[in-house]
Design a protein around this motif. Structure first.
Motif, PDB file in Angstrom:
ATOM      1  N   MET A  44      32.894  21.613  44.052  1.00 23.68           N
ATOM      2  CA  MET A  44      32.421  22.289  43.008  1.00 23.68           C
ATOM      3  C   MET A  44      33.388  22.761  42.202  1.00 23.68           C
ATOM      4  O   MET A  44      34.600  22.830  42.665  1.00 23.68           O
ATOM      5  CB  MET A  44      31.609  23.583  43.633  1.00 23.68           C
ATOM      6  N   ALA A  45      33.194  22.654  40.826  1.00 19.65           N
ATOM      7  CA  ALA A  45      34.234  23.144  39.687  1.00 19.65           C
ATOM      8  C   ALA A  45      34.855  24.237  40.065  1.00 19.65           C
ATOM      9  O   ALA A  45      34.100  25.183  40.545  1.00 19.65           O
ATOM     10  CB  ALA A  45      33.534  22.857  38.414  1.00 19.65           C
ATOM     11  N   SER A  46      36.073  24.492  39.618  1.00 24.11           N
ATOM     12  CA  SER A  46      36.824  25.774  39.600  1.00 24.11           C
ATOM     13  C   SER A  46      36.178  26.721  38.423  1.00 24.11           C
ATOM     14  O   SER A  46      35.901  26.126  37.340  1.00 24.11           O
ATOM     15  CB  SER A  46      38.181  25.315  39.555  1.00 24.11           C
ATOM     16  N   VAL A  47      36.427  28.076  38.626  1.00 23.17           N
ATOM     17  CA  VAL A  47      36.062  28.877  37.465  1.00 23.17           C
ATOM     18  C   VAL A  47      37.278  29.905  37.270  1.00 23.17           C
ATOM     19  O   VAL A  47      37.516  30.501  37.851  1.00 23.17           O
ATOM     20  CB  VAL A  47      34.614  29.647  37.844  1.00 23.17           C
ATOM     21  N   SER A  48      37.318  30.091  35.941  1.00 24.69           N
ATOM     22  CA  SER A  48      38.232  30.997  35.282  1.00 24.69           C
ATOM     23  C   SER A  48      37.290  32.319  34.705  1.00 24.69           C
ATOM     24  O   SER A  48      36.355  31.775  33.797  1.00 24.69           O
ATOM     25  CB  SER A  48      39.034  30.427  34.131  1.00 24.69           C
ATOM     26  N   ILE A  49      37.368  33.309  35.208  1.00 27.68           N
ATOM     27  CA  ILE A  49      36.865  34.571  34.695  1.00 27.68           C
ATOM     28  C   ILE A  49      37.773  35.175  33.621  1.00 27.68           C
ATOM     29  O   ILE A  49      38.511  35.569  33.937  1.00 27.68           O
ATOM     30  CB  ILE A  49      36.290  35.403  35.853  1.00 27.68           C
ATOM     31  N   LEU A  50      36.915  35.385  32.594  1.00 26.02           N
ATOM     32  CA  LEU A  50      37.612  36.123  31.394  1.00 26.02           C
ATOM     33  C   LEU A  50      36.956  37.514  31.171  1.00 26.02           C
ATOM     34  O   LEU A  50      35.789  37.537  30.605  1.00 26.02           O
ATOM     35  CB  LEU A  50      37.417  35.022  30.313  1.00 26.02           C
ATOM     36  N   LEU A  51      37.835  38.519  31.238  1.00 29.59           N
ATOM     37  CA  LEU A  51      37.301  39.724  31.146  1.00 29.59           C
ATOM     38  C   LEU A  51      38.214  40.807  30.215  1.00 29.59           C
ATOM     39  O   LEU A  51      39.429  41.013  30.692  1.00 29.59           O
ATOM     40  CB  LEU A  51      37.536  40.387  32.491  1.00 29.59           C
ATOM     41  N   PRO A  52      37.742  40.622  28.938  1.00 29.79           N
ATOM     42  CA  PRO A  52      38.445  41.587  27.952  1.00 29.79           C
ATOM     43  C   PRO A  52      38.132  43.116  28.055  1.00 29.79           C
ATOM     44  O   PRO A  52      37.132  43.191  28.645  1.00 29.79           O
ATOM     45  CB  PRO A  52      37.890  41.082  26.667  1.00 29.79           C
ATOM     46  N   THR A  53      39.185  43.788  27.968  1.00 31.56           N
ATOM     47  CA  THR A  53      38.923  45.402  28.191  1.00 31.56           C
ATOM     48  C   THR A  53      39.919  46.152  27.280  1.00 31.56           C
ATOM     49  O   THR A  53      40.945  45.681  26.855  1.00 31.56           O
ATOM     50  CB  THR A  53      39.455  45.660  29.596  1.00 31.56           C
ATOM     51  N   ARG A  54      39.266  47.192  26.939  1.00 34.04           N
ATOM     52  CA  ARG A  54      39.980  48.389  26.242  1.00 34.04           C
ATOM     53  C   ARG A  54      39.372  49.747  26.301  1.00 34.04           C
ATOM     54  O   ARG A  54      38.109  49.756  26.060  1.00 34.04           O
ATOM     55  CB  ARG A  54      39.902  48.055  24.803  1.00 34.04           C
ATOM     56  N   ASP A  55      40.294  50.499  26.956  1.00 28.41           N
ATOM     57  CA  ASP A  55      39.585  52.158  26.815  1.00 28.41           C
ATOM     58  C   ASP A  55      38.148  52.333  27.831  1.00 28.41           C
ATOM     59  O   ASP A  55      37.699  53.195  27.378  1.00 28.41           O
ATOM     60  CB  ASP A  55      39.783  52.701  25.803  1.00 28.41           C
ATOM     61  N   ARG A  56      37.951  51.513  28.545  1.00 29.79           N
ATOM     62  CA  ARG A  56      36.686  51.906  29.466  1.00 29.79           C
ATOM     63  C   ARG A  56      37.245  51.946  30.961  1.00 29.79           C
ATOM     64  O   ARG A  56      36.841  51.063  31.700  1.00 29.79           O
ATOM     65  CB  ARG A  56      35.753  50.635  29.147  1.00 29.79           C
ATOM     66  N   PRO A  57      37.933  52.725  31.323  1.00 32.18           N
ATOM     67  CA  PRO A  57      38.435  52.779  32.765  1.00 32.18           C
ATOM     68  C   PRO A  57      37.431  52.712  33.971  1.00 32.18           C
ATOM     69  O   PRO A  57      37.575  52.151  34.874  1.00 32.18           O
ATOM     70  CB  PRO A  57      39.282  53.852  32.979  1.00 32.18           C
ATOM     71  N   GLU A  58      36.408  53.656  33.738  1.00 36.79           N
ATOM     72  CA  GLU A  58      35.359  53.539  34.796  1.00 36.79           C
ATOM     73  C   GLU A  58      34.638  52.688  35.104  1.00 36.79           C
ATOM     74  O   GLU A  58      34.202  51.821  35.785  1.00 36.79           O
ATOM     75  CB  GLU A  58      34.566  55.119  34.663  1.00 36.79           C
ATOM     76  N   PHE A  59      34.084  51.989  33.514  1.00 29.82           N
ATOM     77  CA  PHE A  59      33.282  50.914  33.477  1.00 29.82           C
ATOM     78  C   PHE A  59      34.186  49.601  34.131  1.00 29.82           C
ATOM     79  O   PHE A  59      33.559  48.786  34.647  1.00 29.82           O
ATOM     80  CB  PHE A  59      32.938  50.623  32.076  1.00 29.82           C
ATOM     81  N   LEU A  60      35.334  49.544  33.694  1.00 31.94           N
ATOM     82  CA  LEU A  60      36.106  48.321  34.182  1.00 31.94           C
ATOM     83  C   LEU A  60      36.381  48.356  36.002  1.00 31.94           C
ATOM     84  O   LEU A  60      36.255  47.325  36.000  1.00 31.94           O
ATOM     85  CB  LEU A  60      37.604  48.570  33.441  1.00 31.94           C
ATOM     86  N   LEU A  61      36.289  49.497  36.382  1.00 34.18           N
ATOM     87  CA  LEU A  61      36.397  49.411  37.744  1.00 34.18           C
ATOM     88  C   LEU A  61      35.204  48.698  38.316  1.00 34.18           C
ATOM     89  O   LEU A  61      35.415  48.036  39.345  1.00 34.18           O
ATOM     90  CB  LEU A  61      36.556  51.003  38.251  1.00 34.18           C
ATOM     91  N   GLU A  62      33.945  49.218  37.939  1.00 31.73           N
ATOM     92  CA  GLU A  62      32.804  48.433  38.472  1.00 31.73           C
ATOM     93  C   GLU A  62      32.957  46.922  37.894  1.00 31.73           C
ATOM     94  O   GLU A  62      32.339  46.191  39.023  1.00 31.73           O
ATOM     95  CB  GLU A  62      31.452  49.089  37.843  1.00 31.73           C
ATOM     96  N   ALA A  63      33.312  46.703  36.839  1.00 30.10           N
ATOM     97  CA  ALA A  63      33.326  45.147  36.621  1.00 30.10           C
ATOM     98  C   ALA A  63      34.334  44.382  37.456  1.00 30.10           C
ATOM     99  O   ALA A  63      33.812  43.336  37.716  1.00 30.10           O
ATOM    100  CB  ALA A  63      33.892  45.033  35.207  1.00 30.10           C
ATOM    101  N   LEU A  64      35.529  45.106  37.731  1.00 30.24           N
ATOM    102  CA  LEU A  64      36.162  44.329  38.448  1.00 30.24           C
ATOM    103  C   LEU A  64      35.534  44.110  39.901  1.00 30.24           C
ATOM    104  O   LEU A  64      36.075  43.181  40.732  1.00 30.24           O
ATOM    105  CB  LEU A  64      37.663  45.197  38.740  1.00 30.24           C
ATOM    106  N   GLN A  65      34.924  45.046  40.389  1.00 31.82           N
ATOM    107  CA  GLN A  65      34.603  45.047  41.788  1.00 31.82           C
ATOM    108  C   GLN A  65      33.433  44.003  41.955  1.00 31.82           C
ATOM    109  O   GLN A  65      33.304  43.200  42.933  1.00 31.82           O
ATOM    110  CB  GLN A  65      33.789  46.344  42.196  1.00 31.82           C
ATOM    111  N   SER A  66      32.655  43.899  40.860  1.00 34.87           N
ATOM    112  CA  SER A  66      31.627  42.833  40.879  1.00 34.87           C
ATOM    113  C   SER A  66      32.227  41.434  40.971  1.00 34.87           C
ATOM    114  O   SER A  66      31.903  40.525  41.299  1.00 34.87           O
ATOM    115  CB  SER A  66      30.743  42.843  39.747  1.00 34.87           C
ATOM    116  N   VAL A  67      33.561  41.267  40.236  1.00 32.60           N
ATOM    117  CA  VAL A  67      34.348  40.054  40.097  1.00 32.60           C
ATOM    118  C   VAL A  67      34.832  39.795  41.405  1.00 32.60           C
ATOM    119  O   VAL A  67      34.725  38.856  41.958  1.00 32.60           O
ATOM    120  CB  VAL A  67      35.415  40.122  39.155  1.00 32.60           C
TER     121      VAL A  67
END
Length: 246
Positions: free
Chosen positions: A1-24
């Motif tokens: 299966m193909a490899s996948v690069s996950i692209l995640l931009p962020t700025r000043d959303r520390p709490e949301f970012l933590l949840e996004a990172l956990q889902s990654v």
């Protein structure tokens, strides 16, 4: 299966970012890398760096301080650094189900003529907990009126950016919609992947929220989109409104 690069931009959303990172971190796809692009703002929190340190696949962090460069340039930085066969996009205030990247990669593996795939999305209003859903097969006519593909739901073959170019930094909003229209107009093919694997959050701090200080710039970008691609006039919407109209 193909490899996948996950692209995640962020700025000043520390709490949301933590949840996004956990889902990654919970993604089940066997070959992944994460490219995190911090577009100015405060440094990454210790909590975010601790989560990143626990990843079992490669992580690359692109950072700069000072004023934001915008979503288009942030995405472009990530695309240029990506090594995967496929690039999947995640906004820092959204989250994925664990099977998300596997489902999109499998769809591209099984459909070699398709350039971009997108999953069904659950759209949540954070202040009320209300939920709407976006899940429909691709319809070019409808898409020209309502951009119903959230960035966090889509993935593209890396070669698509070589064929159709990167995101246009002239668009401080709707750069993803403009890029997808460019792909479509250039002969690229888009396909829905059935299954609700994305949660898109609608909140006051979201870039698409109709805050007065951002509304004029959103209107400028939508007018430019209409002019460039010969579309009817477009009114600003969040994906909450889009979910009610498609």
């Amino acid at each position: 299966m193909a490899s996948v690069s996950i692209l995640l931009p962020t700025r000043d959303r520390p709490e949301f970012l933590l949840e996004a990172l956990q889902s990654v971190r919970q993604q089940t796809h066997p070959e992944l890398e994460l490219i995190l692009v911090r577009d100015g703002g405060a440094p990454l929190s210790d909590a975010a760096r601790a989560v990143l340190d626990g990843f079992e696949f490669p992580v690359a962090i692109e950072e700069h301080d000072g004023d934001p460069e915008g979503a288009a340039r942030s995405r472009n930085r990530g695309v240029e650094r990506a090594r995967g066969d496929i690039i999947a996009f995640l906004d820092d205030d959204d989250v994925w189900e664990p099977r998300h990247t596997t489902a999109l990669a499998r769809a591209l593996d099984l459909n070699p003529d398709i350039d971009v795939v997108y999953a069904d999305a659950r759209v949540v209003r954070e202040e009320t907990g209300q939920v709407r859903r976006i899940g429909r097969d691709f319809d070019a006519g409808l898409f020209m009126r309502d951009g119903f593909i959230p960035p966090s739901s889509m993935a593209a073959r890396r070669g698509v950016f070589e064929r159709f170019g990167l995101f246009d930094p002239e668009f401080t909003y709707s750069e993803d919609w403009e890029w997808l229209i460019r792909v479509l107009r250039g002969g690229g093919k888009l396909k829905r992947v059935r299954g609700e694997t994305v949660t898109v959050r609608i909140h006051a701090g979201g870039l698409s929220a109709p805050a007065p200080e951002r509304l004029a710039e959103r209107r400028r970008c939508l007018a430019l989109l209409s002019e460039r691609h010969g579309l009817a006039p477009i009114e600003p919407k969040t994906f909450w409104e889009v979910a009610a109209s498609v």
